[in-house]
Design an enzyme around this catalytic site. Sequence first.
Site, PDB file in Angstrom:
ATOM      1  N   LYS A  44     -15.688 -21.524   9.058  1.00 62.60           N
ATOM      2  CA  LYS A  44     -15.636 -22.497   7.952  1.00 62.60           C
ATOM      3  C   LYS A  44     -14.221 -23.054   7.808  1.00 62.60           C
ATOM      4  O   LYS A  44     -14.019 -24.253   7.649  1.00 62.60           O
ATOM      5  CB  LYS A  44     -16.004 -21.809   6.628  1.00 62.60           C
TER       6      LYS A  44
ATOM      7  N   HIS B 253     -46.962 -16.777  25.268  1.00 60.80           N
ATOM      8  CA  HIS B 253     -46.962 -17.814  26.310  1.00 60.80           C
ATOM      9  C   HIS B 253     -45.560 -18.354  26.535  1.00 60.80           C
ATOM     10  O   HIS B 253     -45.385 -19.431  27.099  1.00 60.80           O
ATOM     11  CB  HIS B 253     -47.934 -18.923  25.916  1.00 60.80           C
TER      12      HIS B 253
ATOM     13  N   LYS C 177     -25.341 -20.600  -4.339  1.00 62.90           N
ATOM     14  CA  LYS C 177     -24.727 -19.572  -5.188  1.00 62.90           C
ATOM     15  C   LYS C 177     -23.331 -20.007  -5.630  1.00 62.90           C
ATOM     16  O   LYS C 177     -22.987 -19.948  -6.792  1.00 62.90           O
ATOM     17  CB  LYS C 177     -24.681 -18.260  -4.396  1.00 62.90           C
TER      18      LYS C 177
ATOM     19  N   GLY D  48     -26.458 -13.744  -1.451  1.00 64.37           N
ATOM     20  CA  GLY D  48     -27.201 -14.928  -1.033  1.00 64.37           C
ATOM     21  C   GLY D  48     -28.476 -14.589  -0.283  1.00 64.37           C
ATOM     22  O   GLY D  48     -29.554 -15.126  -0.561  1.00 64.37           O
ATOM     23  N   ARG D  49     -28.391 -13.687   0.678  1.00 62.19           N
ATOM     24  CA  ARG D  49     -29.567 -13.369   1.512  1.00 62.19           C
ATOM     25  C   ARG D  49     -30.563 -12.459   0.804  1.00 62.19           C
ATOM     26  O   ARG D  49     -31.574 -12.074   1.387  1.00 62.19           O
ATOM     27  CB  ARG D  49     -29.104 -12.776   2.851  1.00 62.19           C
TER      28      ARG D  49
ATOM     29  N   GLU E 157     -26.358 -10.780   9.195  1.00 63.67           N
ATOM     30  CA  GLU E 157     -25.231 -11.030   8.295  1.00 63.67           C
ATOM     31  C   GLU E 157     -24.880  -9.737   7.554  1.00 63.67           C
ATOM     32  O   GLU E 157     -23.721  -9.491   7.229  1.00 63.67           O
ATOM     33  CB  GLU E 157     -25.575 -12.160   7.302  1.00 63.67           C
TER      34      GLU E 157
ATOM     35  N   GLU F 268     -22.165 -27.943   3.558  1.00 60.26           N
ATOM     36  CA  GLU F 268     -23.438 -28.519   4.005  1.00 60.26           C
ATOM     37  C   GLU F 268     -24.279 -28.942   2.796  1.00 60.26           C
ATOM     38  O   GLU F 268     -24.819 -30.047   2.729  1.00 60.26           O
ATOM     39  CB  GLU F 268     -24.245 -27.505   4.831  1.00 60.26           C
TER      40      GLU F 268
HETATM   41  O1  F6P Z   1     -23.161 -18.303   5.616  1.00 57.26           O
HETATM   42  C1  F6P Z   1     -22.435 -17.719   4.605  1.00 57.26           C
HETATM   43  C2  F6P Z   1     -23.118 -17.837   3.280  1.00 57.26           C
HETATM   44  O2  F6P Z   1     -22.188 -17.456   2.322  1.00 57.26           O
HETATM   45  C3  F6P Z   1     -24.389 -17.014   3.158  1.00 57.26           C
HETATM   46  O3  F6P Z   1     -24.151 -15.684   2.921  1.00 57.26           O
HETATM   47  C4  F6P Z   1     -25.076 -17.724   2.058  1.00 57.26           C
HETATM   48  O4  F6P Z   1     -26.426 -17.363   1.953  1.00 57.26           O
HETATM   49  C5  F6P Z   1     -24.850 -19.152   2.477  1.00 57.26           C
HETATM   50  O5  F6P Z   1     -23.531 -19.169   2.997  1.00 57.26           O
HETATM   51  C6  F6P Z   1     -24.997 -20.177   1.394  1.00 57.26           C
HETATM   52  O6  F6P Z   1     -24.100 -19.972   0.358  1.00 57.26           O
HETATM   53  P1  F6P Z   1     -24.273 -20.680  -1.031  1.00 57.26           P
HETATM   54  O7  F6P Z   1     -25.554 -20.207  -1.632  1.00 57.26           O
HETATM   55  O8  F6P Z   1     -23.086 -20.265  -1.841  1.00 57.26           O
HETATM   56  O9  F6P Z   1     -24.299 -22.155  -0.803  1.00 57.26           O
END
Ligand code: F6P
Length: 529
Positions: free
Chosen positions: A494, A365, A190, A248-249, A334, A196
């Site tokens: 972060k 199990h 987003k 995002g979620r 979240e 990452e």
């Molecule tokens: O973990 C925090 C967060 O902002 C989530 O809410 C989101 O889904 C994720 O990081 C990834 O964010 P982005 O889509 O901006 O890379």
Amino acid sequence: MTHWQTLSDQHAAVTERKITDLFKASDRESDFTAQAGDMYFDYSKTNIDAATRETLLALARDAQVEARREEMFSGVHINETEDRAVLHTALRNLDGDAVMVDGENVMPAIHDTLAAMRSFATEVRSGSYTDVINIGIGGSDLGPAMAVRALAPYHDGPRCHFVSNVDGADIADTLRGLNAKTTLVIVASKTFTTIETMTNARTARAWMTDHGGDPQKQFAALSTAQDKTADFGIDPSRVFGFEDWVGGRYSVWGPIGLSLMIAIGPKAFDAFLRGAQAMDVHFRAADLQENLPVLLALVGIWHNQIGGHATRAVLPYDERLGLLPNYLQQLEMESNGKGVLRSGADSPRHTGPVVWGAAGTNGQHAFYQLIHQGTRVIPCEFLLAAEGHEPELAHHHQLLVANCLAQSKALMQGRSLEEATKIAATKGFTGPDLDRQARHRVFPGNRPSTTLLYPKLDPFTLGQIIALYEHRVFVEGIILDIISFDQWGVELGKELATSLQPVVEGTKDASEEDGSTAALIDYIRRHGT
Ligand code: F6P
């Protein structure tokens, strides 16, 4: 007296009551179940009775769930700390009315993006791509990864892979064995700043270049930040944008769902959206007492805030929903893992539960021992399809069904000391040993669970299930008076990771770190390369 207080009193009054006794009322199985379309929700195996349900419904009404729900659907900025609307529902409003955000109808742009996704997905599916890698994390990974696995029987496109972790193991293991010339990389973020995702995207780009692929042609991006996708060098014709009012979620319904659309095709993706839309219609129209998201939320409140059960196990008896617990962890934890009310005051009660679980029957199990005989009560949520996708293996499905139903029955019924004693006696135990052995075989029972049934895990049904949980989270958040749509709790880690990076790399010394962190870094420096 507040409804919260009434509920606590009602809870105290029934702690000794057996759920099985509630079934002496002949209509409990119809009175404590509800339906949305073909979906059937059973909450009769809980200690909720008619009086408690009335109080829970009054709690929901007093919290203005209905009015707040309409605010969400109509584009009010209910994400107050980020001053944003919350409109993932617009992404699946396929043939609905205009949706206004700040005076503008957002539906034409949503339809345009969907049309662009459809033609891109069709091109990818009919072209020479063998593999697609979605690089994203959190909401830009969990939704499509969960849904792609859930809908495996509908796959007729290229293979889909998901890379999320910054741990190089994730991308290394994924790239190994892939052909760089026939792989499409989708960078899903987003913000297009997530460390990452950007790190993995750069690694994938270098791999593609080194192995004869062409990142100019084989990269696509899903993001709200089109300036950043351009800086990364992704051609605007392969960038699918969305707006900041899609959390995002909550984003699997739009561009973030592109890998799913490529896997199952635009038609099946439409059915997925339609399932969610059907749940939206149900959520907006059904009476609170018949409203599945509201009922799930009220059962959750009864168990967590009133009963004090801090965790909730999600147990899909559906192997392909194996990632649903992970997905719901982000969605619920979240969203509702907050410590302050909308006003900023401390919450007077616990907020969102710890959500965990795994597909049945595997969990049986592994961790069910604790669920049945441990000292903590874990409310369980079972999910089960009436029909599987393997007609030739119908006996497998019958066994799956029998196991699922057996678990909720066992949790409710338990096994008394008297019954356990009889069983131990048949094994030849006598005297004091008999009592000791019998006590290990007692099941306390009276442990609550709910069961969600659906005909078959097809795209429409999966859409319904996810939207059901989204709205459940919304209702719980409204009742708890918290803001479910921000996630400030992820920021501090972060920031500290960014400041620790030079210390880990060795370009800054660790003298400003706390003793523990400095010692950990010292160890890593001595043992790492
Ligand atoms: O973990 C925090 C967060 O902002 C989530 O809410 C989101 O889904 C994720 O990081 C990834 O964010 P982005 O889509 O901006 O890379």
